[in-house]
Write a protein that holds these residues in place. Structure first.
Motif, PDB file in Angstrom:
ATOM      1  N   ILE A 268       0.839  -1.198   0.000  1.00 52.53           N
ATOM      2  CA  ILE A 268       0.000   0.000   0.000  1.00 52.53           C
ATOM      3  C   ILE A 268       0.873   1.247   0.000  1.00 52.53           C
ATOM      4  CG2 ILE A 268      -1.743   1.309   1.301  1.00 52.53           C
ATOM      5  CD1 ILE A 268      -2.728  -1.364   2.435  1.00 52.53           C
ATOM      6  N   VAL A 269       0.548   2.209  -0.850  1.00 53.48           N
ATOM      7  CA  VAL A 269       1.255   3.488  -0.886  1.00 53.48           C
ATOM      8  C   VAL A 269       0.248   4.610  -0.657  1.00 53.48           C
ATOM      9  CG1 VAL A 269       3.080   2.675  -2.443  1.00 53.48           C
ATOM     10  CG2 VAL A 269       0.980   3.681  -3.393  1.00 53.48           C
ATOM     11  N   LYS A 270       0.732   5.743  -0.199  1.00 54.70           N
ATOM     12  CA  LYS A 270      -0.134   6.900   0.034  1.00 54.70           C
ATOM     13  C   LYS A 270      -0.168   7.781  -1.211  1.00 54.70           C
ATOM     14  CE  LYS A 270       0.157   7.284   5.062  1.00 54.70           C
ATOM     15  NZ  LYS A 270       0.708   5.954   5.306  1.00 54.70           N
ATOM     16  N   ALA A 271      -1.325   8.400  -1.424  1.00 55.66           N
ATOM     17  CA  ALA A 271      -1.487   9.254  -2.599  1.00 55.66           C
ATOM     18  C   ALA A 271      -2.521  10.332  -2.313  1.00 55.66           C
ATOM     19  CB  ALA A 271      -1.911   8.422  -3.808  1.00 55.66           C
ATOM     20  N   TYR A 272      -2.450  11.409  -3.089  1.00 55.15           N
ATOM     21  CA  TYR A 272      -3.418  12.495  -2.986  1.00 55.15           C
ATOM     22  C   TYR A 272      -4.223  12.553  -4.271  1.00 55.15           C
ATOM     23  CZ  TYR A 272      -5.405  17.171  -2.767  1.00 55.15           C
ATOM     24  OH  TYR A 272      -6.275  18.233  -2.775  1.00 55.15           O
TER      25      TYR A 272
ATOM     26  N   GLU B 168       8.746  11.342   5.232  1.00 52.66           N
ATOM     27  CA  GLU B 168       9.656  11.369   6.380  1.00 52.66           C
ATOM     28  C   GLU B 168      10.581  12.582   6.322  1.00 52.66           C
ATOM     29  OE1 GLU B 168      10.081   9.591   9.213  1.00 52.66           O
ATOM     30  OE2 GLU B 168       8.151   8.660   8.717  1.00 52.66           O
ATOM     31  N   LYS B 169      11.060  12.909   5.125  1.00 53.56           N
ATOM     32  CA  LYS B 169      11.940  14.069   4.961  1.00 53.56           C
ATOM     33  C   LYS B 169      11.211  15.352   5.338  1.00 53.56           C
ATOM     34  CE  LYS B 169      14.765  16.505   1.532  1.00 53.56           C
ATOM     35  NZ  LYS B 169      15.167  16.572   0.099  1.00 53.56           N
ATOM     36  N   LEU B 170       9.968  15.471   4.850  1.00 50.61           N
ATOM     37  CA  LEU B 170       9.170  16.655   5.163  1.00 50.61           C
ATOM     38  C   LEU B 170       8.873  16.737   6.655  1.00 50.61           C
ATOM     39  CD1 LEU B 170       7.632  19.086   3.972  1.00 50.61           C
ATOM     40  CD2 LEU B 170       5.654  17.575   3.717  1.00 50.61           C
ATOM     41  N   LYS B 171       8.623  15.585   7.245  1.00 55.18           N
ATOM     42  CA  LYS B 171       8.318  15.534   8.678  1.00 55.18           C
ATOM     43  C   LYS B 171       9.513  15.975   9.516  1.00 55.18           C
ATOM     44  CE  LYS B 171       6.889  12.248  12.247  1.00 55.18           C
ATOM     45  NZ  LYS B 171       6.589  10.824  12.534  1.00 55.18           N
ATOM     46  N   LYS B 172      10.703  15.523   9.141  1.00 56.64           N
ATOM     47  CA  LYS B 172      11.903  15.884   9.894  1.00 56.64           C
ATOM     48  C   LYS B 172      12.246  17.358   9.763  1.00 56.64           C
ATOM     49  CE  LYS B 172      14.077  11.319   9.987  1.00 56.64           C
ATOM     50  NZ  LYS B 172      15.219  10.485   9.534  1.00 56.64           N
ATOM     51  N   GLU B 173      11.931  17.941   8.600  1.00 58.81           N
ATOM     52  CA  GLU B 173      12.195  19.365   8.394  1.00 58.81           C
ATOM     53  C   GLU B 173      11.334  20.230   9.306  1.00 58.81           C
ATOM     54  OE1 GLU B 173      11.519  20.104   4.295  1.00 58.81           O
ATOM     55  OE2 GLU B 173      13.390  19.176   3.604  1.00 58.81           O
ATOM     56  N   LYS B 174      10.112  19.748   9.584  1.00 53.89           N
ATOM     57  CA  LYS B 174       9.170  20.533  10.378  1.00 53.89           C
ATOM     58  C   LYS B 174       9.159  20.156  11.856  1.00 53.89           C
ATOM     59  CE  LYS B 174       7.399  22.950   6.985  1.00 53.89           C
ATOM     60  NZ  LYS B 174       7.488  24.421   6.939  1.00 53.89           N
ATOM     61  N   GLU B 175       9.415  18.887  12.144  1.00 56.46           N
ATOM     62  CA  GLU B 175       9.271  18.401  13.511  1.00 56.46           C
ATOM     63  C   GLU B 175      10.600  18.436  14.248  1.00 56.46           C
ATOM     64  OE1 GLU B 175       7.978  14.357  13.845  1.00 56.46           O
ATOM     65  OE2 GLU B 175       7.030  14.710  15.780  1.00 56.46           O
ATOM     66  N   ASP B 176      10.835  19.515  14.972  1.00 55.08           N
ATOM     67  CA  ASP B 176      12.056  19.616  15.757  1.00 55.08           C
ATOM     68  C   ASP B 176      11.766  19.469  17.241  1.00 55.08           C
ATOM     69  OD1 ASP B 176      10.699  21.915  16.168  1.00 55.08           O
ATOM     70  OD2 ASP B 176      12.318  23.288  15.598  1.00 55.08           O
ATOM     71  N   LYS B 177      10.543  18.971  17.554  1.00 51.11           N
ATOM     72  CA  LYS B 177      10.151  18.712  18.939  1.00 51.11           C
ATOM     73  C   LYS B 177      10.167  19.974  19.789  1.00 51.11           C
ATOM     74  CE  LYS B 177       9.433  14.255  18.653  1.00 51.11           C
ATOM     75  NZ  LYS B 177       8.131  13.657  18.898  1.00 51.11           N
TER      76      LYS B 177
ATOM     77  N   GLY C  39       9.594   7.985   1.949  1.00 54.87           N
ATOM     78  CA  GLY C  39      10.796   8.801   2.120  1.00 54.87           C
ATOM     79  C   GLY C  39      10.496  10.285   1.990  1.00 54.87           C
ATOM     80  N   ASP C  40       9.609  10.632   1.047  1.00 52.90           N
ATOM     81  CA  ASP C  40       9.227  12.035   0.877  1.00 52.90           C
ATOM     82  C   ASP C  40       8.552  12.573   2.131  1.00 52.90           C
ATOM     83  OD1 ASP C  40      10.148  11.885  -1.746  1.00 52.90           O
ATOM     84  OD2 ASP C  40       8.177  11.282  -2.512  1.00 52.90           O
TER      85      ASP C  40
END
Length: 290
Positions: A60-64, A80-89, A77-78
């Motif tokens: 299963i893959v996610k899509a819009y 997770e990269k976006l999440k790490k850029e925004k989520e600095d805790k 991967g896309d």
């Protein structure tokens, strides 16, 4: 209390290590679906309607869906990269505002905040500052891969975080259909409605409000489990009223909420429930003078 998020709050150069804990819990009774024939729990499987095959999670893959039947595929991967850029805790307080300026329609979910290691003094400082200033802090936080707008306030002696909706998530009130624009309300109707509100006004005591349906459902489940027969007496149905006049409905409501006033006098007799009414004797007629 379970910790669901760890990070820090910052305002200016002050940094407070914190932990978030869910302040509310869902008390809904979860009912399972069983096969009527053998009482086995029903499984829900992911099946592709085109291939008619059962799909595993790794397939299963996610899509819009940007238009009907057209999708943009988003790789893990896309995301997770976006999440790490925004989520600095870190929760950075952007502004401080007055609580009464925020309508409750914006509120989403409540979390208790506890101080992390070495954060006790800074926690106490922020709590005291919010109390003294009578303000709340507006901040942003990412929880479960979703950026949330939030406010920080004091509840009793604890810092609380309320996640709130972004403005574009709140639908416009003017889009609600059939809302009357003109106030065709007379002064008498308004005064009577306010009188009714005054009679029903009390102090808010949350303990007096209970989920009667959930209690009844739990009693039903327990009676079924223990094999007991449960009998519920038919509730007294309210008398049917065909009140269509607004003033009549308001007056009837006021009469119903008035405290009972006993006007009849009762005498102590052999039957305590018996009520006797004394008749006044007629005054004797004056004799005619000869």
């Amino acid at each position: 209390m379970h910790t669901i998020w760890k990070g820090s709050i910052s305002f200016g150069l002050v940094n407070i290590p914190i932990k978030l804990h869910a302040a509310t819990e869902d008390k809904d009774i979860k009912l399972r679906n069983l096969h009527k024939k053998c009482h086995s729990p029903i499984k829900y499987e992911k099946v592709c309607p085109v291939c008619e095959e059962k799909i595993e999670q790794n397939e299963i893959v996610k899509a819009y869906e940007y238009t009907k039947g057209k999708f943009v595929i988003l790789e893990d991967g896309d995301l997770e990269k976006l999440k790490k850029e925004k989520e600095d805790k870190a929760v950075e307080i952007i502004d401080f505002v007055k609580m009464q300026e925020i309508d409750p329609i914006y509120f989403s979910r409540t979390y208790y905040i506890s101080p992390g290691d070495s954060g006790t003094k800074a926690y106490s400082l922020l709590r005291k500052a919010l109390q003294e200033s009578e303000k709340v802090g507006i901040a942003k936080i990412i929880i479960r891969s979703k950026e949330q707008l939030a406010l920080l306030r004091v509840y009793e002696n604890t810092l609380v975080m309320e996640t709130i909706h972004f403005p574009d998530e709140v639908r416009k009130a003017e889009d609600v259909p059939n809302v009357p624009a003109d106030e065709n309300v007379t002064k008498k109707e308004l005064d009577t409605a306010i009188l009714l509100i005054d009679q029903l006004t009390t102090e808010f005591s949350p303990d007096k409000y209970t989920d009667d349906y959930r209690t009844a459902l739990l009693e039903l489940i327990e009676s079924k489990r223990t094999g007991e027969e449960i009998v519920t007496p038919a509730g007294k149905q309210p008398a049917a009223t065909n009140v269509t006049d607004l003033m009549a409905a308001l007056q009837a409501s006021i009469d119903k909420t008035k405290p009972a006033v006993t006007t009849a006098k009762t005498e102590k007799t052999g039957n305590p429930a018996k009520t006797t009414t004394k008749k006044k004797r007629a005054a004797p007629k004056a004799k005619k003078q000869a």
